[in-house]
Structure formats: C-alpha cells, structure tokens
Design a protein around this motif. Structure first.
Motif, short mmCIF file in Angstrom:
data_model
loop_
_atom_site.label_atom_id
_atom_site.label_comp_id
_atom_site.label_asym_id
_atom_site.label_seq_id
_atom_site.Cartn_x
_atom_site.Cartn_y
_atom_site.Cartn_z
N ASP A 4 0.82 -1.21 0.00
CA ASP A 4 0.00 0.00 0.00
C ASP A 4 0.85 1.26 0.00
O ASP A 4 2.07 1.21 0.17
CB ASP A 4 -0.95 0.00 1.19
N ILE A 19 -2.24 8.07 0.29
CA ILE A 19 -2.73 9.08 -0.63
C ILE A 19 -3.46 10.12 0.19
O ILE A 19 -3.55 10.01 1.42
CB ILE A 19 -3.69 8.48 -1.69
N SER A 68 -5.54 5.70 1.62
CA SER A 68 -4.51 4.80 1.10
C SER A 68 -4.99 4.11 -0.17
O SER A 68 -6.19 3.90 -0.40
CB SER A 68 -4.16 3.73 2.15
N ALA A 69 -4.01 3.77 -1.02
CA ALA A 69 -4.22 2.93 -2.20
C ALA A 69 -3.56 1.59 -1.90
O ALA A 69 -2.42 1.55 -1.43
CB ALA A 69 -3.63 3.57 -3.44
N ASN A 70 -4.25 0.49 -2.19
CA ASN A 70 -3.83 -0.82 -1.71
C ASN A 70 -3.84 -1.87 -2.81
O ASN A 70 -4.72 -1.87 -3.68
CB ASN A 70 -4.77 -1.29 -0.60
N VAL A 115 -9.20 1.24 -2.85
CA VAL A 115 -8.85 2.59 -2.40
C VAL A 115 -9.72 2.98 -1.22
O VAL A 115 -10.93 2.77 -1.22
CB VAL A 115 -9.04 3.62 -3.55
N ALA A 159 -10.38 6.51 0.72
CA ALA A 159 -10.14 7.95 0.73
C ALA A 159 -11.48 8.65 0.92
O ALA A 159 -12.12 9.04 -0.06
CB ALA A 159 -9.47 8.41 -0.56
N LYS A 200 -11.67 9.35 -6.32
CA LYS A 200 -10.83 8.15 -6.28
C LYS A 200 -10.55 7.57 -7.66
O LYS A 200 -9.86 6.56 -7.78
CB LYS A 200 -11.51 7.08 -5.41
N ASP A 241 -6.85 7.15 -8.60
CA ASP A 241 -6.17 6.19 -7.73
C ASP A 241 -6.49 4.75 -8.14
O ASP A 241 -5.61 3.91 -8.23
CB ASP A 241 -6.54 6.42 -6.26
N ILE A 242 -7.78 4.47 -8.40
CA ILE A 242 -8.14 3.11 -8.83
C ILE A 242 -7.60 2.84 -10.22
O ILE A 242 -7.23 1.71 -10.56
CB ILE A 242 -9.67 2.90 -8.75
N LEU A 278 -4.02 1.78 -9.85
CA LEU A 278 -3.95 0.38 -9.43
C LEU A 278 -4.21 -0.56 -10.60
O LEU A 278 -3.56 -1.60 -10.74
CB LEU A 278 -4.95 0.13 -8.30
#
Length: 336
Positions: free
Chosen positions: A191, A194, A198-200, A303, A305, A310, A313-314, A317
C-alpha cells in the motif's frame, strides 16, 4: 541503362524508408494529465445535442465508484485553436460536420503515444449516431493509451521488494512509493498513502478448481472476497463487534472477461465496505486462470479515501496490475 535504372529505384526506396522512419522518430512525446482528453469541435456544435452526446459517452460515471466521477476530464476547443503544443495531447476527439460519415481511430498523428478519434457526419443526427456506434471503441483506445502512459511513468522509480516473486512467482511494476505492509503464506498486502487515505494492492492464490459453476460465479466471488477480508483485512477496533473488509452487500459487483500477460480470467469491479463500521470505497479484482501454475491467481486493488475523488487512484492500481508477468520463484532459481 538497366543497372542505372535499378540503382535509382533502389536509392529512392532507401531514402523514402529513411525519411519515413525519421518522421516517426521525430514525433514529440504526447502530453496531458492522466484521464484527460481534448474535444476539437465548433462551439455551436459543442453547445448543441452533439455536445450533450459527447458528454454522455465520454464523461459517463466510472463503474464501481461510491460517488459519480467521469471517465475523462474534457476540455473543448474550436478547430482553429487546435495548434502548437495542443496537438500533442495524448487523447483527442475530432467532431465535425462533413459531406461523408466517418467514425474511426487514428494513432500518433502529431505525437506519440497518441490516439485520435474522428467523428464526422452531414447532420447533427448523423454525428450523434456515429458517436453512439463508435464511442465504446474510441473510449477503449483512449483508456489503453492512458494505461500505457501511466505504466511508463512507473519506470521512473520502481519498488525493488521481491516478495511477489518469492511467494507467487510474479512481478508487477509497482512505484517505489508503495511498500509491503503485510505478508503471510498465501497473502501479500502492498500500500501507499494518498490524500486522506490509502491505495492498496493485495495478492493471493485460490485452488485451480475454484468457481466451477457459472450460475453462482458472482456469489462465489463475493464469498471469496469476504473470507479473505475477514482473515487478512481487519477494520477499526469497535467494542463488542467484529469488523473486516467485505463486498458491499447492497451493490452486486460487475464482471467482465479479461486477459493479462496471456492469462484469461475475469475482471470484477465494485464497492467494498467494512462490516459493522461506516467505511467504504471502490475495488478492482482480477481472477486469472493460471493453468501453468495450476491455480487461480487473484490480484486486487482497492482505495480508501473518504469524501475525495478516487478515479485516478483506482486507475493507477489497474495500470499496476496490468503489468503482471510470470517469473520463476526465487526458491526455484536457487535450486538450479
């Protein structure tokens, strides 16, 4: 004379080939923020039903998000102003009235990598119909070039931790800002922080014969995700309650066929939440039928947040997970 004619023809071919290669090699690098696009269209058309149709297709909500976010951020510009560095934009849509109906995608006209969708028609109705017929293909081309650009940016600084190779015999191009936070026999959690969350990324294996019944596939995938969440992804401590990540019960995830690194499988998009706690966000799961290693390989990005956008961010990923490669596990290498 025949020799001279042949020589002249040979030189012409060589020079043409060189010039063609030179022109291509001198294309500038494309520009633009990830998931952005430029629509080149007359102002009157943009304010008409044509503009409404463009926005309906290219600014449609991203699937599997807790709040509406558009597929692309759109900037509109009139054709006469589409000059200079604007031509180097990575994803461009040309829409105009013309004497012929045209709907196609071109590559690397002004920069590289670049995708340019072209939609033409004699009337507004023709243009709208072409948008309806071809927008999915253009969106697919735009998304692919955006994924490629995101992956290229990862190369600037990559995570060197070898846990994915050691445990699962795979590699991913993961930016160095991501760190391994948790690992067990059949589970790795990576992870990064962000804004506001967090982004995981999580990776694990399932038996090769998992999900044998198509009629219960969605139900079985939800059960798998929930069991993994209960075992490995706990929620905040709440007195008297068990908390863990699960699939949001109110929204059935969407499934699509996918192929990554030559391995076929299914893409799952949906919303996760925390049982017994008000926390949720988007997830993207790939379940790949890895026949080479007699397993189902599961890779997921999610994600967290709260109250923030988002989409990007996704998307990051997704770009990371699509860099998958199968590589020999370290133990196998050492034994050789």
């Amino acid at each position: 004379m025949k020799k001279l004619g042949f020589l002249a023809l040979f030189l012409a071919i060589v020079l043409t080939s060189c010039n063609s290669g030179a022109n291509k090699s001198y294309l500038p690098s494309s520009i633009g923020a990830i998931n952005s696009m430029v629509v080149v269209i007359d102002n009157d058309l943009w304010k008409s039903r044509v503009g409404d149709s463009i926005r309906r297709h290219f600014a449609a909500p991203v699937l599997g998000m807790p709040m509406d976010e558009p597929l692309f951020n759109i900037d509109q510009i009139a054709p006469k102003f589409f000059t200079g560095s604007l031509r180097n934009t990575r994803s461009v849509l040309f829409v105009m009235k013309d004497s012929v109906d045209v709907a196609h995608v071109k590559s690397d006209l002004y920069a590289t990598p670049q995708k340019i969708g072209v939609i033409k028609g004699e009337t507004e109705e023709d243009i709208i119909e072409n948008l309806k017929d071809e927008s999915d293909q253009i969106i697919k081309a735009f998304k692919e070039v955006e994924i490629t650009e995101a992956q290229k940016r990862f190369n600037r600084s990559l995570n060197k931790e070898g846990v994915l190779q050691e445990k699962f015999g795979i590699s991913l191009k993961v930016p160095s800002i991501y760190k391994v936070g948790k690992q067990e026999d059949n589970f790795v959690w990576i992870d990064r922080e962000i804004r506001k969350g967090s982004a995981n990324i999580i990776v694990y294996e399932m038996p090769a014969n998992s999900f044998g019944n198509d009629t219960t596939l969605v139900k079985d995938i939800i059960a798998m995700r929930d069991s993994i969440g209960k075992k490995y992804v706990p929620g905040p401590d709440v007195t008297g309650k068990v908390t863990y990540m699960r699939t949001e019960p109110a929204y059935a995830p969407a499934l699509f066929p996918v192929e990554i690194a030559g391995i076929k499988g299914v893409e799952v998009r949906g919303i996760w939440d925390i049982k017994n706690y008000p926390m949720a966000g988007p997830f993207l799961t790939y379940i790949l039928n890895d026949k080479t290693n007699n397993r189902k390989l599961v890779m997921e990005g999610f994600v967290f947040a709260p109250a923030t956008e988002k989409r990007d961010d996704i998307f990051e990923l997704e770009a990371i997970l699509k860099t998958l490669k199968l590589v020999p596990q370290q133990a196998d290498e050492d034994a050789k």
